[in-house]
Design a protein around this motif. Sequence first.
Motif, PDB file in Angstrom:
ATOM      1  N   VAL A  19       0.833  -1.203   0.000  1.00  0.00           N
ATOM      2  CA  VAL A  19       0.000   0.000   0.000  1.00  0.00           C
ATOM      3  C   VAL A  19       0.867   1.253   0.000  1.00  0.00           C
ATOM      4  N   ALA A  23       1.016   4.197  -2.853  1.00  0.00           N
ATOM      5  CA  ALA A  23       0.810   5.604  -2.498  1.00  0.00           C
ATOM      6  C   ALA A  23       1.982   6.462  -2.970  1.00  0.00           C
ATOM      7  N   LYS A  24       3.214   5.960  -2.828  1.00  0.00           N
ATOM      8  CA  LYS A  24       4.392   6.708  -3.298  1.00  0.00           C
ATOM      9  C   LYS A  24       4.363   6.880  -4.807  1.00  0.00           C
ATOM     10  N   ASP A  26       1.717   6.973  -6.675  1.00  0.00           N
ATOM     11  CA  ASP A  26       0.654   7.929  -6.974  1.00  0.00           C
ATOM     12  C   ASP A  26       1.120   9.363  -6.741  1.00  0.00           C
TER      13      ASP A  26
END
Length: 123
Positions: A19, A23-24, A26
């Motif tokens: 996850v 997120a990184k 994105d």
Amino acid sequence: MKSEKNESVSVEETVVNGVVQVAKADVEERQKIISYTFAGTTVFLSVLEILLSINWNAESLALSANVPWIVIVPGILMILYDIICKARGKKSYGAWAIGFCLLLIPIIVIGAAFLICGIFMGK
């Protein structure tokens, strides 16, 4: 019992790491989009400002144009951003190339305007 506990912890860590990586990725994609949007908007406004500053004088066959500082500063800032990113070890998404293009575009636009003026007014 202990082996079941260790397996569930490692699975949870794997899921959390996955996850975090998503997120990184994105965040990096959004930063890239913001950089390219900034560069595109700056190019459009710079060219528009230069074209609006061109003064044609048909009586004396003259052309004058101004290159405002607002056109050159974003290119310099993008190059500085690239240098800072390289010093920190982060990705810069081609900020050096974008900054260099932002410095060249005013030169190309004004050179093309003078060339067009010379072609149409030349003998």
